[in-house]
Structures are given as C-alpha cells and as structure tokens.
Design an enzyme around this catalytic site. Sequence first.
Site, PDB file in Angstrom:
ATOM      1  N   ASN A 210     -12.072   0.138  22.845  1.00 23.05           N
ATOM      2  CA  ASN A 210     -11.324   0.685  23.305  1.00 23.05           C
ATOM      3  C   ASN A 210     -12.464   2.929  24.107  1.00 23.05           C
ATOM      4  OD1 ASN A 210     -11.279   3.179  21.586  1.00 23.05           O
ATOM      5  ND2 ASN A 210     -10.040   1.927  20.549  1.00 23.05           N
ATOM      6  N   ASP A 279      -5.891  -1.966  17.692  1.00 26.09           N
ATOM      7  CA  ASP A 279      -4.621  -2.323  17.749  1.00 26.09           C
ATOM      8  C   ASP A 279      -4.678  -3.612  16.666  1.00 26.09           C
ATOM      9  OD1 ASP A 279      -2.771  -0.387  17.273  1.00 26.09           O
ATOM     10  OD2 ASP A 279      -2.935  -0.057  19.471  1.00 26.09           O
ATOM     11  N   LYS A 289     -21.746 -17.962  22.302  1.00 23.74           N
ATOM     12  CA  LYS A 289     -20.983 -17.188  23.136  1.00 23.74           C
ATOM     13  C   LYS A 289     -20.500 -18.238  23.490  1.00 23.74           C
ATOM     14  CE  LYS A 289     -22.910 -15.262  27.132  1.00 23.74           C
ATOM     15  NZ  LYS A 289     -23.818 -15.560  27.897  1.00 23.74           N
ATOM     16  N   PRO A 305      -5.452  -3.859  10.237  1.00 20.45           N
ATOM     17  CA  PRO A 305      -4.397  -2.928   9.298  1.00 20.45           C
ATOM     18  C   PRO A 305      -4.218  -1.341   9.457  1.00 20.45           C
ATOM     19  CG  PRO A 305      -7.003  -3.156   8.534  1.00 20.45           C
ATOM     20  CD  PRO A 305      -6.576  -4.014   9.890  1.00 20.45           C
ATOM     21  N   ASP A 306      -3.275  -1.113   9.296  1.00 19.22           N
ATOM     22  CA  ASP A 306      -2.485   0.230   9.922  1.00 19.22           C
ATOM     23  C   ASP A 306      -3.758   0.810   8.659  1.00 19.22           C
ATOM     24  OD1 ASP A 306      -2.134   2.840  10.133  1.00 19.22           O
ATOM     25  OD2 ASP A 306      -0.735   2.442  11.308  1.00 19.22           O
ATOM     26  N   ILE A 307      -4.599   2.008   8.940  1.00 20.60           N
ATOM     27  CA  ILE A 307      -5.275   2.880   7.750  1.00 20.60           C
ATOM     28  C   ILE A 307      -4.580   3.621   7.319  1.00 20.60           C
ATOM     29  CG2 ILE A 307      -7.815   3.443   7.120  1.00 20.60           C
ATOM     30  CD1 ILE A 307      -8.705   2.089   9.677  1.00 20.60           C
ATOM     31  N   LYS A 337       6.155   8.793  16.045  1.00 20.53           N
ATOM     32  CA  LYS A 337       5.129   7.862  14.699  1.00 20.53           C
ATOM     33  C   LYS A 337       5.002   8.623  13.840  1.00 20.53           C
ATOM     34  CE  LYS A 337       1.994   6.820  17.581  1.00 20.53           C
ATOM     35  NZ  LYS A 337       1.472   6.278  18.315  1.00 20.53           N
ATOM     36  N   LYS A 341       4.859   6.598  10.317  1.00 21.24           N
ATOM     37  CA  LYS A 341       3.568   6.879   9.472  1.00 21.24           C
ATOM     38  C   LYS A 341       3.689   7.298   7.799  1.00 21.24           C
ATOM     39  CE  LYS A 341       0.807   5.123  13.614  1.00 21.24           C
ATOM     40  NZ  LYS A 341      -0.247   4.432  13.465  1.00 21.24           N
TER      41      LYS A 341
HETATM   42  O1  C5P Z   1      -2.621   3.549  17.693  1.00 19.34           O
HETATM   43  P1  C5P Z   1      -1.726   4.269  16.866  1.00 19.34           P
HETATM   44  O2  C5P Z   1      -1.017   6.108  18.072  1.00 19.34           O
HETATM   45  O3  C5P Z   1      -0.845   4.280  15.748  1.00 19.34           O
HETATM   46  O4  C5P Z   1      -2.468   5.727  15.909  1.00 19.34           O
HETATM   47  C1  C5P Z   1      -2.171   7.042  15.125  1.00 19.34           C
HETATM   48  C2  C5P Z   1      -3.072   7.134  14.165  1.00 19.34           C
HETATM   49  O5  C5P Z   1      -2.995   6.190  13.157  1.00 19.34           O
HETATM   50  C3  C5P Z   1      -4.233   7.994  14.848  1.00 19.34           C
HETATM   51  O6  C5P Z   1      -4.179   9.002  13.578  1.00 19.34           O
HETATM   52  C4  C5P Z   1      -5.323   6.825  13.751  1.00 19.34           C
HETATM   53  O7  C5P Z   1      -6.137   7.525  13.765  1.00 19.34           O
HETATM   54  C5  C5P Z   1      -4.419   6.172  13.127  1.00 19.34           C
HETATM   55  N1  C5P Z   1      -4.260   4.467  12.458  1.00 19.34           N
HETATM   56  C6  C5P Z   1      -5.248   3.797  12.333  1.00 19.34           C
HETATM   57  N2  C5P Z   1      -4.882   3.437  11.545  1.00 19.34           N
HETATM   58  C7  C5P Z   1      -4.889   2.126  13.188  1.00 19.34           C
HETATM   59  C8  C5P Z   1      -4.350   2.779  14.312  1.00 19.34           C
HETATM   60  C9  C5P Z   1      -3.728   4.194  14.022  1.00 19.34           C
HETATM   61  O8  C5P Z   1      -5.458   4.690  11.256  1.00 19.34           O
HETATM   62  N3  C5P Z   1      -4.852   0.562  13.019  1.00 19.34           N
END
Ligand code: C5P
Length: 396
Positions: A210, A279, A289, A305-307, A337, A341
């Site tokens: 991105n 994402d 390739k 994974p959502d860190i 959010k 989260k």
């Molecule tokens: O992409 P999103 O809108 O969910 O991001 C919101 C928050 O979550 C941001 O602070 C981003 O750094 C964090 N995030 C993350 N891991 C992901 C997606 C987002 O830590 N896979």
Amino acid sequence: MLSLTNKRILLGITGGIAAYKCAELTRLLIKAGAEVRVGMTRAATEFITPLTMQALSGQRVHLDLLDSDAEAAMGHIELARWADLVLIAPATADFIARITLGQADDILSTMVLATSAKIAIAPAMNQAMWADDSTMTNLNVLIDRGYNIFGPAEGEQACGDVGPGRMMEPAQLLELSASLFETGELAGKNFVITGGPTQEAIDPVRFISNHSSGKMAYALAAEAVAAGAKVTLISGPVNLPTPESVKRIDVITAAQMLVATHEAMKGCDVFIGVAAVADYRPVEVATQKIKKSEEQMQLTLVKNPDIISEIAQLEEKPFVVGFAAETNDIVSNGKDKLKRKGLDMLFANNATETFNSDSIVVTALTETSETELKPGNKNVVARNMLQLIAAALNER
Ligand code: C5P
C-alpha cells in the site's frame, strides 16, 4: 540560551577529520556553563593538538591510560566517575566497534566502560562505512545499552562523497547534550511503534502493498525520544532516515512484523500500531516469476494476523494506541475499531488525505472521549498525540 550549568562533560575525541570542530564545541559547552575535560585517542592528536584542547578547556588533556602525570592529576576511574556526560565526538567506526565489544584498550574506551554517566556518541565517518551492516549492527547494540546517538548529519564529506556520515555541527551537539539533562514528560517510558507498509510477496519479483510512507510513525518515534522515551521502531520498507536514538528493526511482511513486535514487548509501556499492515497475503508465494500467459489470473489470499489486536489481548498488555485511516464516517468507524480491537486510544484520520502526505487531521478517541487535534504537519501532530498519551498514562 541552553543551560549546562555545573554539568561535567568528558569530551572524548577520536581520530576523524571532524575532530577540528571540537575546539568550537568545547567553547560552546563551556559558554553554556559546563565544565569540560578532554580525552583524546592518539589518532585524534593527528587532527587537532592536545595543546589547543588544553588551552580551551583549561584542563590537562588525557591521552594515555598509563600516563603517570595525568593519572596523578585525575586517574581514569576518577575521571569516569567525575563525568555527568561522556560525549564522544567525533566517534569513528573503529571506536564504535571497539566500545560495542567492551574493549578497554585506550583511555577513551576505558572511560566508556568505567563510567555510569550518560554516554552520547556523535558518529563521523565516510557514508559507506556508516551504511555498512557492521556499523548499523554495532549502533543498535549501543542504542540497546541506552547510549544516545547524535547524528550523523548528511551532506558533503571530506573524502568527496555525499551522504550521511558528517559529524553534527557543534551547536547541534550542544543542544542535544543539554536536552539529555531535561526530563521530558515521557522520561523512563518504553515505546514500541510499528510503521510503514508491509509487503506480501506474490512471486520473487512482485508483491502486494500500500501507499503508506511511514512518516507518521517516524515522526512519533522522533518526538517520543525528544520527550524522554526509549523507542523501538518496527518498520516496514520505507525510504526514511532512522530518527536519532531510535532502535529500528526492519521487517518486510506482516508475519515478520508480528514476530518482531512480540519480541519487543518485554518492558513495553506504550505500543503504537501505526503500520499499514497488509490485510491479506497470497496463500502461496510462487517460487518462480509467474508468466503472463492468461487473460485473467486469480490470486487466493489469506488474512494476515491483526498485530495490534494480539498485543491488546496480552495478559501484561501495554497502553495500546491504534490508528484508523478511514475514507468515510471517520469517527464512528474509529469508535467501532477502538472497541473491536480492545485499544486504549485510537487516532482516526482521513485516509485519502493522509497517505504519503506531510500533514494530517486527526481525531483522538478513547472509550470516553473524542478530541479533535489541531491540524498541522506530522511532527506537530505527533507531539500533540504524545501529550494525550502522556496524560492518559498519568491518569492510570
Ligand atoms: O487496517 P485497520 O484499519 O484495521 O488498522 C487499524 C489499526 O490496526 C492500525 O493501528 C494498524 O496499525 C493496526 N493493524 C495491525 N495489524 C493488522 C491490521 C491493522 O496491527 N493486520
């Protein structure tokens, strides 16, 4: 006027061309109220004479570990105890390597090992030597030990190269030295910040990513250090210089960012997830390739994974701050959010205005509050964000 009143500074000069600037540096430090004693490596004496440094500091210059005259005036251990700050300027690549190893083979490296004072080093070397992995690795070790790294500056070098590696100017070194004695509102706090995009490989030459520039994360890291925090910055691929005294860990993928973040959590007080983590990632990375033979192609993606959510669920969780770059219903989407989260604070902003831009408009959300931050460049906004974080930490 910057104050170093009654501060005792041991100025260590190592053998680089920038050593000539130490005459001016000594003058400025003394003018700001500091008492200065000077130690020099033998190589440094090739660039500036001990007599010059003695005349300017008003003190005998320390050159050798085994100089009985100098030791009689003030022994090296006594000198190491005397100092409030050991400032090594310029610090050559060789000197940085030696202190990384903990060597004590001359007066200055011994002093660094023996002192319990603050230590600051102002690197100065050829740009390629600065960029070399060995120097970067050594530097991260020193940052981990709590050393302050002043610079280097970028520009023309004595050898004709252009790039990072010039010693900072004496006036900047004075300012940074003085700032070490100010206690900021985040003094003693450990910050971990993720920043930049992640890249998810499709094949050996292509990836999904991105437009995140990393500017917001880097501004937060720099401002947090300025406010007294210790900062680890876990960065996706960006084209930005590492802010001073920040420990930077480079990663490429979300999976790597997750591992690096967990590893950095020990002792973390505040975690700020600024990274624009991809994402999704391709289920499989082609080993060769992919050829463009078909009119259409399909990629199967799997969620990353959502860190930040993982960090927010830790038993010993830090204060967790997230970002939400939204294109519509910015505040209500941000609030969702925050809750979903499990964050303590969330900065919601307009994605179409923010990515790759130098300025930002943000609303700070917590469970109970909604604060519109004054618009401004990312450094100013970062300072305001950190003030809100500091206030929230104080209330805890
Ligand atoms: O992409 P999103 O809108 O969910 O991001 C919101 C928050 O979550 C941001 O602070 C981003 O750094 C964090 N995030 C993350 N891991 C992901 C997606 C987002 O830590 N896979």
